[in-house]
Design a protein around this motif. Structure first.
Motif, PDB file in Angstrom:
ATOM      1  N   GLY A  40      17.840  10.062  -0.828  1.00 52.93           N
ATOM      2  CA  GLY A  40      16.559   9.395  -0.614  1.00 52.93           C
ATOM      3  C   GLY A  40      16.220   8.524  -1.808  1.00 52.93           C
ATOM      4  N   ILE A  41      15.677   7.337  -1.559  1.00 53.36           N
ATOM      5  CA  ILE A  41      15.284   6.407  -2.613  1.00 53.36           C
ATOM      6  C   ILE A  41      13.785   6.167  -2.480  1.00 53.36           C
ATOM      7  N   VAL A  42      13.025   6.495  -3.542  1.00 55.42           N
ATOM      8  CA  VAL A  42      11.569   6.392  -3.490  1.00 55.42           C
ATOM      9  C   VAL A  42      11.057   5.653  -4.720  1.00 55.42           C
ATOM     10  N   GLY A  43       9.824   5.161  -4.602  1.00 57.60           N
ATOM     11  CA  GLY A  43       9.187   4.461  -5.707  1.00 57.60           C
ATOM     12  C   GLY A  43       8.213   3.436  -5.188  1.00 57.60           C
ATOM     13  N   PRO A  44       7.353   2.910  -6.049  1.00 55.53           N
ATOM     14  CA  PRO A  44       6.371   1.914  -5.607  1.00 55.53           C
ATOM     15  C   PRO A  44       7.043   0.618  -5.189  1.00 55.53           C
ATOM     16  N   ASN A  45       6.317  -0.183  -4.394  1.00 53.78           N
ATOM     17  CA  ASN A  45       6.832  -1.493  -4.009  1.00 53.78           C
ATOM     18  C   ASN A  45       7.091  -2.321  -5.265  1.00 53.78           C
TER      19      ASN A  45
END
Length: 593
Positions: free
Chosen positions: A311-316
């Motif tokens: 999974g890859i997450v983070g703010p725009n």
């Protein structure tokens, strides 16, 4: 139970050649927090537009308290006639005050002077939220509000809605969002609507109870046709039971992956044994990528093995798409190297679901107009395959143009999952999907024998799906965390706390509290007894919510239904007050040392 400020009696709407729904009765109280749940195509968005008064019903009476302001946040607002996002926000007779819109836009981090034609999906969504919230609604209708939002914006919206003094009805696929915010549920199902005074957290238990009762009734009537109508519902409840086993399997996979993790604090995943090396599908070493003066990815070392779910997450804007392109070989790093297995054969399902020709039929998309589809080397009849993806079998000859956004997304998944591949790349796969399709998607991913890369802001989906999370914070550093979103959040929270500026020292003139100070008798008694009382209130709320979940209760005993609703409301209010009081006392105790 609070008096309704908006209600519909005998609501009916014709769509196409028949009734989309008929005879619906619903009401909204002044502080309701309602989840609107239903399958794609059930008419959730249409129902919101009816509640908002944007379209007229074919039957039924809409009643609203004079002066009540109803605002709809549409899933896909039309910005075509507006030059800038600000023009859109301030358009129409119902435009909000400019200063209110600018204030909310600033908190959401959106520049409203941006051209509407070039704005991204996330920017358009933020502008629509700023317009809706700034109108100071009494009833707020939210259609997939978290689509295209990053984690920070979702957290902000959750906080705003938590303080909101009006009522809201929300359609969302984001389980975490719904669980945190809602206290009642509308369930739109097969042309009827049910209401339960339970939040989304109790929704699945409630629906399972309803389906079980229907199955018992069908068996008693010995109505084969009736039973056939429930193939979908039986599949849903069965899928939920199977998913419990898959979650256990996911925990085992995470434990195995943790054993491969490098030294504490290292971003690299250890090289492991020869067996691990033979299973490597993506091997990234000291990868750095820059755009101009900004470093997007900095010194990332990562080994992805066959069967990993990443999974890859983070703010725009943090670099999620850049990282995805680096890992799939679409982009080359400025420093370091990325090696891909020669046998890698990927399927990419991105956010652009508009590529399917609206003039084509479902049969054209899946089987090139035929009766059979090749699914991973096995021939399946198109109608049977449609059932697997929660479509009615008779939909095979429907035009793509007639499908809802969620149904198109589901059809795209059905088409792509039929292909042979060993790498699956999903970019925001949960947008536009209903909860039942999300359950199905989790199931398909769990059974997929290859490697999966997922970019998503859906916290619950990641927690149920991935074995490793790559977390980006915009600085270029990539956290490699075994587990899902919650595991990454747990890792970054202490780091965020450490970055906060230290509290200023108290002025010298303040007198320190004597070490012998203690709570008053009343405060000490509350501190000791409130935890038990909070537990008792929790149990009472759960008991009454379970009783109200009986789908036949309202028609059988409306008085008891009303009494239970009022009891739940009182218990929730008392619990909120008790928790706030205990937290105050806990802070006092901490201050006393």
């Amino acid at each position: 139970m609070a008096a309704p400020i908006l209600s519909y009696e005998g609501l009916g709407l014709i769509q196409g050649s028949g009734w989309l729904f008929r005879g619906l009765d619903l009401y909204i109280g002044e502080r309701d927090r309602l989840a609107l749940i239903g399958r794609n195509g059930a008419g959730k968005t249409t129902l919101l537009k009816l509640i908002a008064g944007q379209i007229d019903s074919d039957e039924g009476r809409r009643t609203i308290v004079p002066g009540t302001r109803v605002v709809l946040l549409e899933q896909e607002p039309d910005l075509r006639s507006h030059a800038t996002l600000m023009d859109y926000v301030l358009a129409g007779d119902d435009a909000p005050p400019r200063h209110e819109a600018e204030s909310i836009a600033g908190q959401l981090g959106i520049d409203l002077s941006r051209s509407a034609s070039t704005a991204s999906g996330g920017e358009r969504r933020r502008a629509a939220i700023a317009r809706a919230l700034a109108q100071n609604p009494d009833v707020l209708l939210l259609d997939e509000p978290t689509n295209h939002l990053d984690i920070a914006a979702i957290d902000w919206l959750e906080s705003w809605l938590g303080r909101f003094t009006g009522a809201f009805v929300v359609i969302s696929h984001d389980r975490t969002f719904l669980t945190r915010l809602t206290k009642s549920t509308f369930w739109l199902d097969r042309g009827t609507i049910r209401r339960a005074e339970i939040g989304f957290g109790g929704f699945e238990a409630w629906t399972d109870q309803v389906y079980a009762e229907e199955a018992r009734n069908a068996a008693r009537l010995d109505a084969k046709l009736k039973i056939e109508e429930h193939w979908l519902q039986r599949g849903v409840t069965g899928r939920r039971r199977r998913n419990q086993g898959r979650l256990a399997k996911l925990k085992e996979m995470r434990a195995e992956r943790a054993a491969m993790q490098g030294p504490q604090g290292a971003a690299a995943l250890a090289t492991g044994t020869d067996d691990v090396r033979t299973k490597t599908v993506i091997d990234a070493k000291h990868v750095t990528k820059r755009y101009g003066d900004r470093t997007i990815i900095k010194d990332l070392t990562l080994r992805v093995t066959r069967g990993d779910r990443i999974g890859i997450v983070g703010p725009n804007g943090a670099g999620k798409s850049t990282l995805l392109k680096l890992l799939t070989g679409e982009l080359q790093p400025d420093e370091g190297e990325v090696k891909l297995a020669k046998t890698l054969d990927g399927v990419i399902i991105d956010q652009q679901r508009s590529l399917m020709d609206p003039a084509k039929t479902v049969r054209d998309v899946l089987a090139d107009g035929g009766e059979w589809i090749d699914v991973l080397g096995t021939q399946k009849h198109i109608q049977g395959y449609l059932k697997e993806f929660l479509f009615e079998p008779g939909l095979a000859d429907a035009k793509i143009a007639s499908l809802s956004g969620g149904e198109r997304s589901r059809l795209l998944l059905a088409r792509e999952f039929a292909r042979r591949s060993n790498l699956l790349v999903l970019d925001e796969p949960t947008n536009d999907l209903d909860l039942e399709t999300l359950d199905l998607l989790q199931e398909v991913i769990a059974d997929y024998e290859g490697t999966v890369l997922i970019v998503s802001h859906d916290r619950d989906f990641l927690d149920r799906t991935v074995t490793v999370t790559l977390g980006l914070d915009g600085s270029g550093t990539v956290d490699v965390v075994v587990g899902g979103y919650a595991d990454w959040e747990a890792k970054r929270r202490p780091r965020a706390e450490a970055r906060k500026p230290a509290a200023k020292a108290a002025p010298a003139v303040e007198v320190a509290r004597p070490r012998s100070a203690k709570l008053s008798y009343k405060d000490q008694r509350d501190y000791d007894l409130l935890p038990k009382r909070i537990e008792e209130l929790d149990a009472a709320i759960a008991r009454d919510e379970a009783a109200m979940a009986d789908p036949a209760l309202y028609s059988r005993d409306p008085g008891k239904f009303d009494t239970l609703g009022k009891a739940i409301a009182r218990a929730r209010a008392e619990k909120d007050a008790a928790e706030e009081r205990w937290l105050e006392l806990a802070e006092m105790v901490e201050g006393l040392g």
